[in-house]
Design a protein around this motif. Structure first.
Motif, mmCIF file in Angstrom:
data_model
loop_
_atom_site.group_PDB
_atom_site.id
_atom_site.type_symbol
_atom_site.label_atom_id
_atom_site.label_comp_id
_atom_site.label_asym_id
_atom_site.label_seq_id
_atom_site.Cartn_x
_atom_site.Cartn_y
_atom_site.Cartn_z
ATOM 1 N N SER B 163 42.382 16.134 44.509
ATOM 2 C CA SER B 163 41.172 15.492 44.009
ATOM 3 C C SER B 163 40.110 16.512 43.645
ATOM 4 O O SER B 163 39.302 16.294 42.760
ATOM 5 N N ASP B 164 40.089 17.647 44.333
ATOM 6 C CA ASP B 164 39.106 18.671 44.002
ATOM 7 C C ASP B 164 39.812 19.951 43.577
ATOM 8 O O ASP B 164 39.383 21.055 43.889
ATOM 9 N N GLY B 165 40.899 19.732 42.859
ATOM 10 C CA GLY B 165 41.717 20.883 42.440
ATOM 11 C C GLY B 165 40.994 21.816 41.491
ATOM 12 O O GLY B 165 41.242 23.017 41.496
ATOM 13 N N SER B 166 40.059 21.255 40.697
ATOM 14 C CA SER B 166 39.389 22.128 39.721
ATOM 15 C C SER B 166 38.537 23.176 40.430
ATOM 16 O O SER B 166 38.485 24.338 40.013
ATOM 17 N N ALA B 167 37.882 22.778 41.512
ATOM 18 C CA ALA B 167 37.073 23.755 42.268
ATOM 19 C C ALA B 167 37.968 24.841 42.854
ATOM 20 O O ALA B 167 37.616 26.025 42.871
ATOM 21 N N LEU B 168 39.147 24.412 43.318
ATOM 22 C CA LEU B 168 40.092 25.396 43.883
ATOM 23 C C LEU B 168 40.568 26.351 42.791
ATOM 24 O O LEU B 168 40.662 27.565 43.025
ATOM 25 N N LEU B 169 40.845 25.790 41.625
ATOM 26 C CA LEU B 169 41.285 26.652 40.513
ATOM 27 C C LEU B 169 40.191 27.636 40.125
ATOM 28 O O LEU B 169 40.453 28.806 39.891
ATOM 29 N N GLU B 170 38.956 27.129 40.053
ATOM 30 C CA GLU B 170 37.826 28.015 39.733
ATOM 31 C C GLU B 170 37.706 29.106 40.785
ATOM 32 O O GLU B 170 37.491 30.276 40.480
ATOM 33 N N SER B 171 37.868 28.690 42.028
ATOM 34 C CA SER B 171 37.771 29.653 43.123
ATOM 35 C C SER B 171 38.862 30.714 43.011
ATOM 36 O O SER B 171 38.624 31.905 43.182
ATOM 37 N N PHE B 172 40.069 30.255 42.691
ATOM 38 C CA PHE B 172 41.186 31.208 42.547
ATOM 39 C C PHE B 172 40.918 32.151 41.370
ATOM 40 O O PHE B 172 41.172 33.357 41.457
ATOM 41 N N GLY B 173 40.400 31.579 40.284
ATOM 42 C CA GLY B 173 40.063 32.405 39.123
ATOM 43 C C GLY B 173 39.036 33.467 39.473
ATOM 44 O O GLY B 173 39.190 34.641 39.105
ATOM 45 N N LEU B 174 37.994 33.061 40.199
ATOM 46 C CA LEU B 174 36.970 34.041 40.609
ATOM 47 C C LEU B 174 37.556 35.070 41.576
ATOM 48 O O LEU B 174 37.193 36.245 41.539
ATOM 49 N N ALA B 175 38.467 34.601 42.434
ATOM 50 C CA ALA B 175 39.109 35.521 43.381
ATOM 51 C C ALA B 175 39.940 36.554 42.637
ATOM 52 O O ALA B 175 39.931 37.749 42.979
ATOM 53 N N VAL B 176 40.642 36.110 41.602
ATOM 54 C CA VAL B 176 41.457 37.052 40.815
ATOM 55 C C VAL B 176 40.553 38.034 40.077
ATOM 56 O O VAL B 176 40.846 39.234 39.997
ATOM 57 N N LEU B 177 39.428 37.533 39.563
ATOM 58 C CA LEU B 177 38.488 38.421 38.880
ATOM 59 C C LEU B 177 37.931 39.458 39.862
ATOM 60 O O LEU B 177 37.812 40.651 39.533
#
Lengths: 316, 294
Positions: B163-177
């Motif tokens: 349900s809140d997968g987009s926040a997790l994806l954003e978080s993962f993206g920022l983590a990768v950056l």
């Protein structure tokens, strides 16, 4: 185009220490050149500049006419090299390491497979082809490094003391490999301080000391260079030979200019002679019936010239 | 007296030529990174990293299973915020140091550079290939950790886990950056030292102690936002889940008890991380280009 390497005014300074001093050296064609010199002479420094591992303070190095310093990628494309004893990523197998090396050189997969088989066979490492390099001894790693340097069938091969770390059998095998490379008509430039190895495989020598090139010539010309000097032979007898016998009978033989004792039954004779008079001397020594069992040059012509040139350079 | 010039006459050759046409820079970088990554994935350091991931992931899974804390398993946001958001930057720091610390220094120290640099390949290509492999190895271990957390979320929340997968994806993206910038930073120090241990120690000390001390001093004494610290923006992958209100324009809060605190906005964080990535990559490469195998 004939393979070539050239050093133009190649100089390397480490602070105030001059490791290599304006080296000018050009080699062209299918030839094996032994690059000689004592430790610290500047041999490895030179080879490292030819492979861009270190950078010249002045001058340039060229491989097949391409400046290593200006375009290392193109210059090293036709060159296989082995500097010191490189380490390979320990978890890779020889097959994988050579695959990586071949891929980076742009070889096709089938070329890599075929050549890997050939070069691993040449260095007698076929049965280790799939084992991890990290578990190999220094000698085994050196064999893989030699294989890697030959993988792309380069027309210029630069080797820095290639038999380092190898056992006597391995050293003999490396000499065989180099002889084989010569048959394939490549330019081989190898540093060594094993003079017998150089005599065995090289056509030409270049001698370096204190960063300066003392001479560069064919082995045949080195022997001529030596002709005006003193050559020495070692004679061994079946029984002890007394000093009065040596001075009275042996030292007075034609061509002998001096002698020294190695032990009770072995003496070194200094002589001014060419090959023919050595044969004559051997006959005369045998005729003395002192029990001569061995007669051989105590040093090769190269060794004599090497020592003389080095000691001249040292001011000795 | 100058050294004699030696020219050796040409001898005839009949060689069939060198095999292969040297590939372009990008292709070489990809080839190198593939083998370097293979080396990483078989290395003890990867086993160590995966062991840490397994232990931490296993402990979290076990503790949640035993205590079933409502604050954690109540929603996807709570779960990702607690398990991923608060630990991602620490895990990335560890992975970056483990895979990047000796990447360049090790070429000198372990003499693997002698094998690699004798090949017709530019130093910049070697740098790029090794950087890509280090990032990839760190991403693999980070992704495994993320998979453990998502697995837990699916187990407790079912389809609600996404349900809140987009926040997790954003978080993962920022983590990768952040990982990209961090590995760039680690590579800079790895290029500076010819000994791997120094590179690892300096980066570890800087990130674990140095930067937080500087951040405290800058905020507490000078009262400015410590935007220039990579560690300052590292926590964005946490705040994007746990504090989604943080962001442009306001990212400063004042409290009589805690004083002024800053939190980077996302755009600002991305800019800083990209800035670090380029600055450290250029700096590290410049050092590597000048480093000699002597």
């Amino acid at each position: 185009m004939a393979p070539s390497i050239e050093a133009r005014q190649l100089t390397k300074r480490f602070g105030s220490f001059v490791a290599l001093d304006h080296l000018d050296l050009a080699v062209e064609g299918a030839v094996c050149v032994g690059f000689l010199g004592p430790n610290g002479a500047g041999k490895t420094t030179t080879l490292k500049m030819f492979t861009d591992l270190i950078f010249p303070t002045e001058g340039e190095a060229f491989i097949n006419g391409i400046s290593v310093q200006r375009d290392r990628k193109r210059a090293l494309a036709s060159c296989g090299d082995l500097i010191e004893t490189p380490e390979i990523y320990p978890s890779l197998s020889p097959n994988e390491a050579l695959e990586m090396s071949g891929a980076l050189r742009g070889m096709r997969p089938e070329e890599i497979r075929d050549r890997t088989r050939v070069v691993l066979d040449e260095v007698k490492m076929t049965e280790w082809a799939d084992k991890k390099v990290g578990k190999f001894s220094k000698g085994m790693k050196q064999r893989i490094n030699i294989a890697a340097s030959l993988l792309s069938d380069p027309d210029v091969v630069i080797l820095d003391e290639p038999s380092t770390g190898l056992d006597p059998r391995g050293m003999a095998e490396v000499r065989d490999i180099i002889r084989g490379l010569k048959k394939e008509r490549r330019l081989i430039f190898m540093s060594s301080h094993i003079l017998s190895e150089v005599v065995d495989v090289c056509d030409r020598v270049a001698l370096l000391n204190h960063g300066k090139l003392l001479f560069s010539d064919t082995l045949a010309n080195v022997a001529l260079r030596f002709d005006g000097g003193v050559r020495s032979v070692e004679a061994e007898f079946a029984r002890p030979v007394d000093d009065p016998v040596v001075s009275g009978q042996i030292a007075s033989l034609p061509g002998v200019s001096g002698w020294s004792r190695v032990d009770a039954s072995r003496i070194t004779l200094s002589l001014k002679a060419d090959g023919d008079s050595r044969a004559e001397l051997l006959e005369r020594l045998a005729a003395l019936k002192l029990g001569l069992v061995s007669f051989r040059e105590s040093r090769s012509a190269l060794e004599e010239v090497y020592l003389r040139e080095i000691s001249t350079g040292e001011g000795g | 007296m100058s050294a004699p010039t030696a020219t050796m006459p040409a001898a005839p050759t009949a060689g069939d030529g060198t095999l292969g046409v040297v590939p372009g820079t990008f292709q070489q970088a990809m080839i190198l990174s593939r083998y370097q990554l293979r080396d990483y994935l078989r290395s003890r350091r990867f086993v160590l990293m995966m062991s840490i991931v397994a232990v931490v992931g296993g402990l979290l899974t076990g503790l949640i299973a035993y205590f079933r804390p409502a604050g954690v398993i109540g929603s996807a946001t709570d779960m990702y915020g607690t398990l991923w958001g608060t630990s991602a930057s620490g895990l990335i720091l560890f992975a970056g140091i483990i895979f990047g610390g000796d990447a360049i220094a090790g070429e000198f120290q372990n003499k693997t550079g002698y094998f690699l640099m004798g090949l017709p390949i530019r130093r910049a290509t070697v740098y790029a290939g090794k950087y890509t492999a280090a990032v990839a190895a760190a991403v693999v271990s980070t992704a495994v950790y993320l998979a453990i957390i998502v697995g837990n979320a699916v187990y407790y929340l079912g389809p609600g886990a996404f349900s809140d997968g987009s926040a997790l994806l954003e978080s993962f993206g920022l983590a990768v950056l952040y990982l990209l910038a961090l590995v760039g930073f680690v590579f800079l120090f790895s290029s500076l030292f010819k000994t791997s241990l120094y590179a690892v120690l300096v980066v570890a000390v800087l990130f674990l102690f140095g930067f937080s001390i500087i951040q405290d001093l800058v905020v507490g004494l000078i009262h400015i936002e410590p935007w220039f610290l990579l560690s300052y923006v590292a926590n964005t992958s946490n705040s994007v889940i746990n504090y989604p209100f943080v962001g442009v324009p306001a990212h400063v809060s004042h409290s009589p008890l805690l004083g002024t605190t800053y939190a980077p906005g996302y755009a600002e964080a991305i800019e800083i991380m990209v800035g670090y990535l380029f600055a450290t990559a250029l700096g590290g490469l410049a050092l590597f280009e000048r480093e000699e195998f002597s």
